[in-house]
Design an enzyme around this catalytic site. Structure first.
Site, PDB file in Angstrom:
ATOM      1  N   GLY A  14       3.140   2.000 -20.407  1.00 34.10           N
ATOM      2  CA  GLY A  14       1.922   2.628 -20.950  1.00 34.10           C
ATOM      3  C   GLY A  14       2.069   2.999 -22.415  1.00 34.10           C
ATOM      4  O   GLY A  14       1.411   3.916 -22.896  1.00 34.10           O
ATOM      5  N   ILE A  15       2.892   2.250 -23.162  1.00 34.81           N
ATOM      6  CA  ILE A  15       3.114   2.590 -24.589  1.00 34.81           C
ATOM      7  C   ILE A  15       1.846   2.387 -25.419  1.00 34.81           C
ATOM      8  O   ILE A  15       1.693   3.017 -26.472  1.00 34.81           O
ATOM      9  CB  ILE A  15       4.289   1.762 -25.173  1.00 34.81           C
ATOM     10  N   THR A  16       0.921   1.538 -24.942  1.00 36.40           N
ATOM     11  CA  THR A  16      -0.310   1.308 -25.715  1.00 36.40           C
ATOM     12  C   THR A  16      -1.351   2.400 -25.495  1.00 36.40           C
ATOM     13  O   THR A  16      -2.384   2.422 -26.149  1.00 36.40           O
ATOM     14  CB  THR A  16      -0.949  -0.052 -25.326  1.00 36.40           C
ATOM     15  N   LEU A  63       2.833  -2.926 -13.665  1.00 31.52           N
ATOM     16  CA  LEU A  63       3.144  -2.009 -12.555  1.00 31.52           C
ATOM     17  C   LEU A  63       2.802  -2.628 -11.200  1.00 31.52           C
ATOM     18  O   LEU A  63       3.281  -2.165 -10.174  1.00 31.52           O
ATOM     19  CB  LEU A  63       2.329  -0.720 -12.694  1.00 31.52           C
ATOM     20  N   SER A 129      -0.358  14.916 -12.784  1.00 27.11           N
ATOM     21  CA  SER A 129      -1.608  15.408 -13.375  1.00 27.11           C
ATOM     22  C   SER A 129      -2.135  16.666 -12.703  1.00 27.11           C
ATOM     23  O   SER A 129      -2.031  16.838 -11.483  1.00 27.11           O
ATOM     24  CB  SER A 129      -2.658  14.295 -13.253  1.00 27.11           C
ATOM     25  N   GLU A 131      -5.046  17.006 -12.068  1.00 27.78           N
ATOM     26  CA  GLU A 131      -6.074  16.556 -11.111  1.00 27.78           C
ATOM     27  C   GLU A 131      -5.576  16.673  -9.670  1.00 27.78           C
ATOM     28  O   GLU A 131      -6.362  16.667  -8.736  1.00 27.78           O
ATOM     29  CB  GLU A 131      -6.475  15.112 -11.407  1.00 27.78           C
ATOM     30  N   TYR A 153      -8.244   8.970  -7.921  1.00 26.83           N
ATOM     31  CA  TYR A 153      -7.202   9.122  -8.945  1.00 26.83           C
ATOM     32  C   TYR A 153      -6.274  10.287  -8.593  1.00 26.83           C
ATOM     33  O   TYR A 153      -5.048  10.153  -8.613  1.00 26.83           O
ATOM     34  CB  TYR A 153      -7.848   9.356 -10.321  1.00 26.83           C
TER      35      TYR A 153
HETATM   36  P1  NAP Z   1      -4.186   6.002 -21.186  1.00 27.26           P
HETATM   37  O1  NAP Z   1      -4.493   6.222 -22.624  1.00 27.26           O
HETATM   38  O2  NAP Z   1      -5.277   5.570 -20.258  1.00 27.26           O
HETATM   39  O3  NAP Z   1      -2.994   4.908 -21.104  1.00 27.26           O
HETATM   40  C1  NAP Z   1      -2.654   4.277 -19.915  1.00 27.26           C
HETATM   41  C2  NAP Z   1      -1.623   3.205 -20.197  1.00 27.26           C
HETATM   42  O4  NAP Z   1      -1.286   2.551 -18.962  1.00 27.26           O
HETATM   43  C3  NAP Z   1      -2.099   2.087 -21.144  1.00 27.26           C
HETATM   44  O5  NAP Z   1      -1.032   1.744 -21.999  1.00 27.26           O
HETATM   45  C4  NAP Z   1      -2.398   0.949 -20.176  1.00 27.26           C
HETATM   46  O6  NAP Z   1      -2.256  -0.330 -20.755  1.00 27.26           O
HETATM   47  C5  NAP Z   1      -1.283   1.149 -19.168  1.00 27.26           C
HETATM   48  N1  NAP Z   1      -1.504   0.473 -17.895  1.00 27.26           N
HETATM   49  C6  NAP Z   1      -2.548   0.635 -17.049  1.00 27.26           C
HETATM   50  N2  NAP Z   1      -2.372  -0.122 -15.971  1.00 27.26           N
HETATM   51  C7  NAP Z   1      -1.196  -0.790 -16.112  1.00 27.26           C
HETATM   52  C8  NAP Z   1      -0.467  -1.728 -15.332  1.00 27.26           C
HETATM   53  N3  NAP Z   1      -0.929  -2.172 -14.149  1.00 27.26           N
HETATM   54  N4  NAP Z   1       0.721  -2.180 -15.777  1.00 27.26           N
HETATM   55  C9  NAP Z   1       1.178  -1.763 -16.974  1.00 27.26           C
HETATM   56  N5  NAP Z   1       0.543  -0.887 -17.772  1.00 27.26           N
HETATM   57  C10 NAP Z   1      -0.635  -0.410 -17.340  1.00 27.26           C
HETATM   58  O7  NAP Z   1      -3.538   7.305 -20.542  1.00 27.26           O
HETATM   59  P2  NAP Z   1      -2.864   8.602 -21.259  1.00 27.26           P
HETATM   60  O8  NAP Z   1      -3.930   9.596 -21.519  1.00 27.26           O
HETATM   61  O9  NAP Z   1      -1.981   8.140 -22.353  1.00 27.26           O
HETATM   62  O10 NAP Z   1      -2.009   9.179 -20.043  1.00 27.26           O
HETATM   63  C11 NAP Z   1      -0.673   8.755 -19.813  1.00 27.26           C
HETATM   64  C12 NAP Z   1      -0.301   9.053 -18.371  1.00 27.26           C
HETATM   65  O11 NAP Z   1      -0.409  10.448 -18.132  1.00 27.26           O
HETATM   66  C13 NAP Z   1      -1.199   8.395 -17.320  1.00 27.26           C
HETATM   67  O12 NAP Z   1      -0.385   8.113 -16.196  1.00 27.26           O
HETATM   68  C14 NAP Z   1      -2.198   9.476 -16.954  1.00 27.26           C
HETATM   69  O13 NAP Z   1      -2.705   9.268 -15.655  1.00 27.26           O
HETATM   70  C15 NAP Z   1      -1.305  10.705 -17.049  1.00 27.26           C
HETATM   71  N6  NAP Z   1      -1.968  11.964 -17.384  1.00 27.26           N
HETATM   72  C16 NAP Z   1      -2.747  12.039 -18.495  1.00 27.26           C
HETATM   73  C17 NAP Z   1      -3.309  13.272 -18.855  1.00 27.26           C
HETATM   74  C18 NAP Z   1      -4.160  13.418 -20.087  1.00 27.26           C
HETATM   75  O14 NAP Z   1      -4.850  14.425 -20.198  1.00 27.26           O
HETATM   76  N7  NAP Z   1      -4.096  12.492 -21.036  1.00 27.26           N
HETATM   77  C19 NAP Z   1      -3.037  14.404 -18.071  1.00 27.26           C
HETATM   78  C20 NAP Z   1      -2.221  14.280 -16.946  1.00 27.26           C
HETATM   79  C21 NAP Z   1      -1.675  13.049 -16.630  1.00 27.26           C
HETATM   80  P3  NAP Z   1      -3.502  -1.097 -21.470  1.00 27.26           P
HETATM   81  O15 NAP Z   1      -3.490  -0.641 -22.899  1.00 27.26           O
HETATM   82  O16 NAP Z   1      -3.125  -2.534 -21.293  1.00 27.26           O
HETATM   83  O17 NAP Z   1      -4.751  -0.702 -20.732  1.00 27.26           O
HETATM   84  O1  F7E Z   2     -13.536  14.789 -17.833  1.00 26.02           O
HETATM   85  C1  F7E Z   2     -16.857  16.410 -17.384  1.00 26.02           C
HETATM   86  C2  F7E Z   2     -16.249  15.729 -16.165  1.00 26.02           C
HETATM   87  O2  F7E Z   2     -13.031  12.373 -18.083  1.00 26.02           O
HETATM   88  C3  F7E Z   2     -13.391  16.170 -18.033  1.00 26.02           C
HETATM   89  C4  F7E Z   2      -7.602  12.293 -17.491  1.00 26.02           C
HETATM   90  O3  F7E Z   2      -6.732  12.212 -18.590  1.00 26.02           O
HETATM   91  O4  F7E Z   2      -7.370  14.678 -17.410  1.00 26.02           O
HETATM   92  C5  F7E Z   2      -8.317  13.630 -17.519  1.00 26.02           C
HETATM   93  O5  F7E Z   2      -9.218  13.672 -16.417  1.00 26.02           O
HETATM   94  C6  F7E Z   2     -14.591  16.916 -17.461  1.00 26.02           C
HETATM   95  C7  F7E Z   2     -14.967  16.523 -16.026  1.00 26.02           C
HETATM   96  O6  F7E Z   2     -11.132  14.064 -17.939  1.00 26.02           O
HETATM   97  C8  F7E Z   2     -18.910  13.922 -19.041  1.00 26.02           C
HETATM   98  O7  F7E Z   2     -17.141  15.831 -15.048  1.00 26.02           O
HETATM   99  C9  F7E Z   2     -19.130  15.970 -18.366  1.00 26.02           C
HETATM  100  O8  F7E Z   2     -15.191  17.678 -15.284  1.00 26.02           O
HETATM  101  O9  F7E Z   2     -12.466  13.939 -19.978  1.00 26.02           O
HETATM  102  P1  F7E Z   2     -12.563  13.707 -18.528  1.00 26.02           P
HETATM  103  P2  F7E Z   2     -10.613  14.438 -16.462  1.00 26.02           P
HETATM  104  O10 F7E Z   2     -11.462  13.848 -15.418  1.00 26.02           O
HETATM  105  O11 F7E Z   2     -10.390  15.910 -16.435  1.00 26.02           O
HETATM  106  C10 F7E Z   2      -6.567  14.656 -16.227  1.00 26.02           C
HETATM  107  C11 F7E Z   2      -5.589  15.794 -16.309  1.00 26.02           C
HETATM  108  C12 F7E Z   2      -5.951  13.341 -15.965  1.00 26.02           C
HETATM  109  O12 F7E Z   2      -4.860  13.256 -15.390  1.00 26.02           O
HETATM  110  C13 F7E Z   2      -6.795  12.134 -16.205  1.00 26.02           C
HETATM  111  O13 F7E Z   2      -6.002  10.960 -16.338  1.00 26.02           O
HETATM  112  O14 F7E Z   2     -15.738  16.609 -18.253  1.00 26.02           O
HETATM  113  N1  F7E Z   2     -17.867  15.588 -18.071  1.00 26.02           N
HETATM  114  N2  F7E Z   2     -19.800  14.968 -18.965  1.00 26.02           N
HETATM  115  C14 F7E Z   2     -17.696  14.315 -18.477  1.00 26.02           C
HETATM  116  N3  F7E Z   2     -16.620  13.504 -18.432  1.00 26.02           N
HETATM  117  C15 F7E Z   2     -16.731  12.266 -18.958  1.00 26.02           C
HETATM  118  N4  F7E Z   2     -15.656  11.435 -18.949  1.00 26.02           N
HETATM  119  N5  F7E Z   2     -17.927  11.823 -19.505  1.00 26.02           N
HETATM  120  C16 F7E Z   2     -19.036  12.616 -19.565  1.00 26.02           C
HETATM  121  O15 F7E Z   2     -20.086  12.198 -20.061  1.00 26.02           O
END
Ligand code: NAP
Ligand code: F7E
Length: 329
Positions: A14-16, A63, A129, A131, A153
């Site tokens: 997930g480096i991208t 993956l 997460s 979540e 998710y």
């Molecule tokens: P992101 O921007 O959506 O990045 C996801 C990465 O996973 C991308 O590099 C994507 O590659 C890669 N990927 C998806 N499916 C794959 C597969 N089948 N094989 C190989 N690579 C794959 O997510 P992020 O926000 O950086 O989050 C990083 C991790 O933390 C995720 O696991 C996410 O669920 C978790 N997380 C995020 C948050 C948050 O708030 N950001 C909070 C809690 C947990 P492509 O570029 O090719 O799509």
């Molecule tokens: O939504 C509300 C929506 O999509 C946040 C991921 O990184 O964090 C992320 O998940 C809130 C929700 O993030 C819109 O209903 C309102 O309550 O930005 P989000 P998420 O679902 O919290 C967790 C920790 C992860 O692990 C996940 O990978 O915002 N909301 N209006 C909306 N959300 C979106 N996307 N778009 C709307 O228009």
């Protein structure tokens, strides 16, 4: 790329993605050889790592594919593996639930199996997460709070978390799970609500559009800055023992708070531009999250540096600058 004997190697799946790009920067600063796994694509997906792509090694894998995971671990022989790859957008997990389970849940087992087969001394980080807490059993949420996920998710992440704990307990792997609350940045994909808002505000300010359509404005999240959260990931793998850690700011805000502040930062009143659109309301919502990161503070010495207000401002400024450049061209 030359490698000294003492230099550690880190593999990032997930480096991208958002976090992958910040983590790669941090590990390069820390002197690591950084290897990033990307999946095959017909287009260039290196946008977020363009500035460092010459300094990292890219390997191709998925993956979904056990063979590629095992071969990569065997060839790269990393000291540390950061499993950040996942299908990470919650709404997509309802439209593609099986694929989400394959990537986000079973994908974790494929990486762990590769480590177990090739070299069980490799340290492993799983991106778990908030979540997983879903319909929360208590507030704030800590490492002992029971899980009640509200989306495919969230369910997949619960599996990823427990398989990480299980491989630690079954095979003695150094397998750590970081339970991160939402973290954002100017590199966040535009479908997530924070970036959708900052991009929308910038477009409205520049006269490119007149409205911003959003779903549930009352949902509350504990929002931090991605750069702070990748530091916690690295710190977790520098500990003497593998463990689980909540990473959060301890503050919660509504989507409405984010919207109000983002519009106010460019002297606009959000009520004139925001339209509620049922298409963005979820089948089951996570109403409110707030994390308790005391364990990370005490054991990792970690704390967030960027406040909610700074985060909102930085994201809006970045989108204004980016779109402003495009408009001027
Ligand atoms: P992101 O921007 O959506 O990045 C996801 C990465 O996973 C991308 O590099 C994507 O590659 C890669 N990927 C998806 N499916 C794959 C597969 N089948 N094989 C190989 N690579 C794959 O997510 P992020 O926000 O950086 O989050 C990083 C991790 O933390 C995720 O696991 C996410 O669920 C978790 N997380 C995020 C948050 C948050 O708030 N950001 C909070 C809690 C947990 P492509 O570029 O090719 O799509
Ligand atoms: O939504 C509300 C929506 O999509 C946040 C991921 O990184 O964090 C992320 O998940 C809130 C929700 O993030 C819109 O209903 C309102 O309550 O930005 P989000 P998420 O679902 O919290 C967790 C920790 C992860 O692990 C996940 O990978 O915002 N909301 N209006 C909306 N959300 C979106 N996307 N778009 C709307 O228009």
């Amino acid at each position: 790329m030359g490698q000294s004997l003492a230099q550690k190697t880190a593999l990032i799946t997930g480096i991208t993605g958002q976090d992958g790009s910040y983590l790669a920067e941090l590990l390069l600063q820390e002197g690591y050889r950084v290897v990033g796994m990307t999946r095959r694509s017909s287009t260039d997906v290196h946008e977020r790592i363009e500035h460092i792509v010459e300094r990292v090694d890219i390997v191709s894998g998925d993956l979904l594919d056990q063979t590629s995971m095992t071969n990569i671990i065997a060839q790269v022989r990393p000291d540390e593996v950061y499993n950040l790859a996942a299908q990470s957008f919650v709404p997509t997990s309802w439209t593609q639930p099986v694929l989400t389970g394959e990537f986000t849940a079973l994908g974790v087992t494929r990486v762990l199996e590769a480590i177990r087969a090739i070299d069980p001394s490799i340290k492993f980080y799983q991106a778990s997460s908030s979540e997983m807490f879903g319909k929360v059993a208590e507030a704030p949420q800590n490492e002992r709070t029971p899980f009640y996920p509200r989306s495919p998710y969230g369910v997949a992440k619960v599996y990823g978390h427990w398989i990480t704990v299980n491989y630690r307990e079954s095979y003695g792997l150094f397998a750590t799970s970081g339970i991160s609350f939402n973290h954002e940045s100017e590199r966040r994909a535009k479908e997530f609500v924070t970036r959708k808002i900052s991009d929308g505000v910038a477009r409205i300010k520049l006269g490119l559009t007149q409205e911003l359509r959003l779903g549930n404005l009352d949902a509350r999240r504990d929002w931090g800055y991605a750069g702070d959260y990748v530091r916690a990931m690295w710190l977790m793998l520098q500990q003497p023992q593998p463990d689980d850690f909540v990473i959060a700011t301890g503050r919660t805000h509504s989507v409405r708070d984010f919207v109000r502040l983002a519009f106010a930062s460019v002297d606009l009143d959000y009520e004139k531009y925001v339209v509620q659109d049922l298409r963005f309301v979820r089948p089951a919502e996570v109403d409110v999250l707030i994390g308790d990161a005391s364990k990370a503070r005490e054991l990792l010495g970690w704390q967030p540096n960027v406040t909610f207000e700074e985060l909102v401002d930085t994201m809006v400024r970045a989108d204004l600058e980016r779109l402003g450049r495009l408009v001027r061209v």
